[in-house]
Structure formats: structure tokens, C-alpha cells
Design a protein around this motif. Structure first.
Motif, PDB file in Angstrom:
ATOM      1  N   ASP A 188      58.276  58.531 -62.005  1.00  0.00           N
ATOM      2  CA  ASP A 188      57.177  57.574 -61.980  1.00  0.00           C
ATOM      3  C   ASP A 188      56.381  57.638 -63.279  1.00  0.00           C
TER       4      ASP A 188
ATOM      5  N   GLY B 186      50.485  59.291 -64.984  1.00  0.00           N
ATOM      6  CA  GLY B 186      49.190  58.913 -64.445  1.00  0.00           C
ATOM      7  C   GLY B 186      49.249  58.247 -63.090  1.00  0.00           C
ATOM      8  N   ALA B 187      50.472  57.916 -62.618  1.00  0.00           N
ATOM      9  CA  ALA B 187      50.589  57.250 -61.310  1.00  0.00           C
ATOM     10  C   ALA B 187      50.189  58.213 -60.199  1.00  0.00           C
ATOM     11  N   GLU B 188      49.507  57.688 -59.198  1.00  0.00           N
ATOM     12  CA  GLU B 188      49.086  58.529 -58.085  1.00  0.00           C
ATOM     13  C   GLU B 188      50.311  58.957 -57.279  1.00  0.00           C
ATOM     14  N   GLY B 189      50.377  60.233 -56.929  1.00  0.00           N
ATOM     15  CA  GLY B 189      51.525  60.751 -56.201  1.00  0.00           C
ATOM     16  C   GLY B 189      52.810  60.631 -57.000  1.00  0.00           C
ATOM     17  N   ARG B 190      52.715  60.872 -58.287  1.00  0.00           N
ATOM     18  CA  ARG B 190      53.851  60.706 -59.199  1.00  0.00           C
ATOM     19  C   ARG B 190      55.029  61.574 -58.755  1.00  0.00           C
TER      20      ARG B 190
END
Length: 491
Positions: A422, A425-429
Motif C-alpha cells: 500500500d 502513509g495509507a491507514e492500515g498499510r
């Protein structure tokens, strides 16, 4: 045929000119030591002109000229040239009666020479550099042996002064060369007067101790003040022991360099002792880089020791667990060899990098080399050692099962491995990997029991990497989805 005599004369003249230039007297200003000699010779022989003449390749240069205003003349009209060629004293009582000189411009014009007496200036190697001569504008009687001897004594004084001057110039040049060499080598030299604490510096002192060393480090206490307290006490103790016992001084310490920050310095010295005095003379070099390499090597050895312990623990676990799953000795040996090969692939990747991280692409190239029909794609990631070993064991179990029971058991089967990660910085990467088998010539069905290989994969993915692994048996072949927290940076 070549004229051996001419060749010999040319070589001798070349060596003479090289010697003349060694003395560095040509085209130099007046010097009292030489001017005193020509004045004394002029007074002693009651002659209006006395010269120290140096004969170059095309001129005669007057290092000292008493009674004559010019500084040089052409060599081809030079009287002194004949002394250099003849290598012995020359006295001409009346030049008008000598065919060599009667039409000479120095005879027919200024300074209207009528009498000439010159003796060779002989260098340390026997080369004739020029003459010491006296000149008169009127005819005179020949010099007797005693008078020529006096003139030769003054010529020897001239050469003694020239030799002293040459030695000083060579000494100064050698000192400058040494200081330049010390600058380039990064070595600082110093001398400590223990009675006053005064310091003298040469060489690369600015590089090692700071550009302000000449004003800020004039005493030993100034140098100590730039050291950390623990180093300062140790250096002071070493200096005291060296002074009290008269022993060599040797110490390594840190110093706060004004421009370069904290540096490591190694210093060595010994005592120069005179009848009532002594100085500690030494050298210092910057060993910051060596210290850094040593610390890195120690860190690497500790890391290697840690890795080896982990590796042995993994091997021990594989051996123990495989023993319970093996059907017989041959099966046991085969399973152990396969899993040790997987560990070896992981270690090869780590050895190719820095022991601490390894490339995902490098690992897949190792897997592909053992199982050529595996194709893969995805970004290159840097995996830490534990993750690399876990992924290597997982790929090995999947590939081994595919070769025995899945797509790779037939010549037409293949495996596709792909992965993504992912966005930063993506949440829950998360990291996602898919193992997809296809093209086999047999029906693929789920096994009726959980094998040790499956348990090993689940342990590697779940326990070691904190992820999940899911398997499904599609008609085309086995598909495995692995999902992990995205903790790995791109290579």
C-alpha cells in the motif's frame, strides 16, 4: 665516427652548469659576505676592479663586482671563460700583446682592461663555476706564486661561503618539503617543553587540532582543555609517567576540533635530552576513521554472532520438528536438505548486502534459480533478517509442495508470484503477496491433513511476521494469499 673527446667535453660542461645552478647564485642580489671579499682583494692587490664571476652557458654573471657597474657580460668576450676552460689560474700582464684579447670589446672599450689575473672557483665536486679575478686599466707585472696563492685562498673563502649558502638553501628546501609532505600526509609534529608547558607545532596541526592552533594551543594545558574530562585525565597521567621515567609517550584520545567536531587522535613521542634540558618531540595523526571502522567491525561481529545464534536456533527447530513429520529416514533427509537450502538462500542474500537486510528481488532470484518455472513481479523491498528467513522458508515449502503435488509436478505447470504494498502513509498499510499455480496435468484437491510444511509456513507468516496466510484450491491450481503489515521500505 663520433668524436669521443667532444662528447666528453660536452658532458663535463653539462655537469658543470648543473653544479653552478645548484648554488642558486645566478641573478641574486648583492650579499655582504661576497662584497667584502672583492673589496679586500681590490685593496690587497691595489687593483681598481675585483670580481666574483660565475660563468653560465652564454654569459658571465658578476655575483660581486667591486669597481665595475655592470652585472654581466657575454661569455664569448669573457676573460674568465678561459680560466673555466683551462681549469687553472690565468694572468695576462698586457692584454694588448695577447692575440686572444687585444680586439676584445672589454679591452677596446669600457672598462679598458690591460691587466687580468683570475683563479678558478672550484665547487665541492671539482667543477669550475667561475673565477675570482682582479683587473687593472694599466699594464702590470706578473703575479708571483705567493700572490697567486693569496688569490686562491680568497677564492676558497668565496666557495666556503657559497657552500654554506647552498647548504642553508638545501636545508630550508628540505624543511619546506618535509612540512608540505606532513601537510599532505595529515601528520602533525610538535614539541613540548615540560618546564614551561610550551608547545611548538609543524605539519598538519590545523587539520588535526584546529585552524587557531598557533594562538589557542600555545601550552600543553590548552590542548588538554579541548579533550573530554575522562580523556584529559588519562592523557595527563600518560604524560606524567613518560616525564618521570624518561620513557616514550604513546596515547590515543579524543579532542574537540573547532571546525570538525570530536575527533580521535593518536600521539607518539620521545625525549630529546641535552645536558641540562629535555624536550618531548612527537607526532600526531587523526585516527577517527580507523576508530569508526573498528567500532563498525565490532558492531558487525556482534550482529553476526546474533545472526548465527538465530540461525542455529532455526536449524535446531527445523531438525526437531521435521523428525516428527518424516515418514522414514530418506524422507527426513530430503525434507531437512530442502529446508536448509531455503535457509542458505536467505543467507546468500544477506551476505550479498550488509547482514542486516536483504533484497526481495535477490531472494526471488535465488528461488527462481532452484525452481526455474517460478515467475515473479513486484517492487524491490528491503527485508530484515528474520523476515527474509521467514519468506525464504515459506517460498521453499510452497515450491517443494508444487514440485511434488502441484503445478510444478508436470512439465506444463507454472507458478506466478506477485506482490504489492500500500502507498506510504495509507491507514492500515499492508503488504499483499499472491502465489498462484496453474497449468498442471492433474486434479488439485485439498489435502486431508495439515502437513508440517503447512505448519511451518503458518508459523513463519503469523508468528514471525504478524500476518495472515490463506490457501484455496482452485481448479487451475493452488492459490495462496499472504497479507502482512507493510513495514519494509523500498530498495
Amino acid at each position: 665516427m663520433r668524436d669521443g673527446g667532444n662528447d666528453g667535453a660536452a658532458l663535463q660542461e653539462r655537469q658543470r652548469l648543473e653544479t653552478l645552478r645548484e648554488y642558486r647564485l645566478l641573478d641574486t642580489g648583492p650579499e655582504p659576505a661576497f662584497d667584502r671579499v672583492t673589496k679586500l682583494v681590490s685593496d690587497l692587490f691595489d687593483a681598481p676592479i675585483a670580481l666574483i664571476s660565475l660563468v653560465d652557458d652564454c654569459r658571465q654573471y658578476f655575483k660581486s663586482a667591486h669597481g665595475l657597474e655592470v652585472s654581466e657580460t657575454s661569455r664569448d668576450i669573457s676573460f674568465c671563460h678561459h680560466v673555466v676552460i683551462g681549469e687553472e689560474p690565468l694572468v695576462v700582464t698586457d692584454v694588448l700583446g695577447d692575440s686572444r684579447f687585444r680586439d676584445n670589446p672589454l679591452v677596446t672599450g669600457e672598462p679598458f682592461i690591460r691587466f687580468y689575473a683570475g683563479v678558478p672557483l672550484r665547487a665541492y665536486n671539482g667543477a669550475i663555476l667561475g673565477t675570482l679575478c682582479v683587473i687593472d686599466r694599466k699594464e702590470r707585472a706578473a703575479l708571483d706564486a705567493h700572490e697567486i696563492g693569496r688569490l686562491q685562498d680568497f677564492a676558497a673563502i668565496v666557495m666556503a661561503e657559497a657552500d654554506l649558502r647552498r647548504a642553508i638553501v638545501e636545508r630550508d628546501e628540505a624543511r619546506r618539503m618535509l612540512e608540505r609532505a606532513l601537510d599532505f600526509s595529515g601528520i602533525a609534529t610538535w614539541q613540548l617543553d615540560p618546564a614551561t608547558g610550551g608547545m611548538r607545532w609543524h605539519g598538519a596541526a590545523a587539520e588535526l587540532f584546529g585552524a587557531d592552533y598557533e594562538t589557542a594551543l600555545v601550552r600543553a594545558d590548552d590542548v588538554l582543555a579541548r579533550m573530554p574530562p575522562e580523556d584529559r585525565d588519562r592523557v595527563a597521567a600518560a604524560l606524567g609517567e613518560s616525564r618521570d621515567g624518561g620513557n616514550p609517550y604513546s596515547v590515543e584520545h579524543r579532542i574537540q576540533h573547532p571546525e570538525r567536531g570530536m575527533r580521535w587522535i593518536a600521539s607518539r613521542g620521545d625525549w630529546d635530552v641535552w645536558s641540562d634540558d629535555a624536550r618531548l618531540t612527537g607526532v600526531s595523526i587523526d585516527i577517527t576513521e580507523q576508530k569508526s571502522r573498528q567500532e563498525n567491525a565490532n558492531l558487525l561481529m556482534r550482529e553476526l554472532h546474533h545472526r548465527m545464534r538465530n540461525l542455529f536456533a532455526t536449524v535446531s527447530a527445523i531438525i526437531s520438528l521435521t523428525r516428527h513429520a518424516a515418514r522414514d529416514v530418506d524422507d527426513y533427509v530430503e525434507r531437512i536438505s530442502s529446508r536448509l537450502d531455503a535457509l542458505n538462500r536467505a543467507q546468500n542474500v544477506l551476505l550479498g548486502a550488509n547482514f542486516m537486510t536483504g533484497s526481495m528481488h535477490a531472494l526471488m532470484r535465488e528461488v527462481e534459480a532452484s525452481f526455474p518455472r517460478i515467475r515473479w513481479s513486484g517492487p524491490d523491498l528491503l527485508l530484515p533478517e528474520n523476515a527474509l528467513v521467514a519468506m525464504a522458508l515459506t517460498f521453499n515449502e510452497l515450491a517443494t509442495n508444487a514440485a511434488k503435488h502441484g503445478a510444478l509436478a508436470s512439465g506444463s505447470g507454472r507458478v506466478e508470484v506477485s506482490w504489492t504494498q500500500d502507498e506510504q502513509g495509507a491507514e492500515g498499510r499492508m503488504f499483499h503477496l499472491t502465489w498462484s499455480e496453474s497449468g498442471g496435468d492433474r486434479e488439485i484437491i485439498a489435502p486431508d491433513r495439515t502437513s508440517f510444511g503447512t505448519l511451518l509456513m503458518e508459523r513463519s507468516v503469523k508468528n514471525n511476521l504478524g500476518g495472515t496466510i490463506e490457501r484455496r484450491w482452485d481448479p487451475a491450481g493452488l492459490v495462496v494469499d499472504i497479507t502482512l503489515p507493510a513495514r519494509w521500505r523500498e530498495a
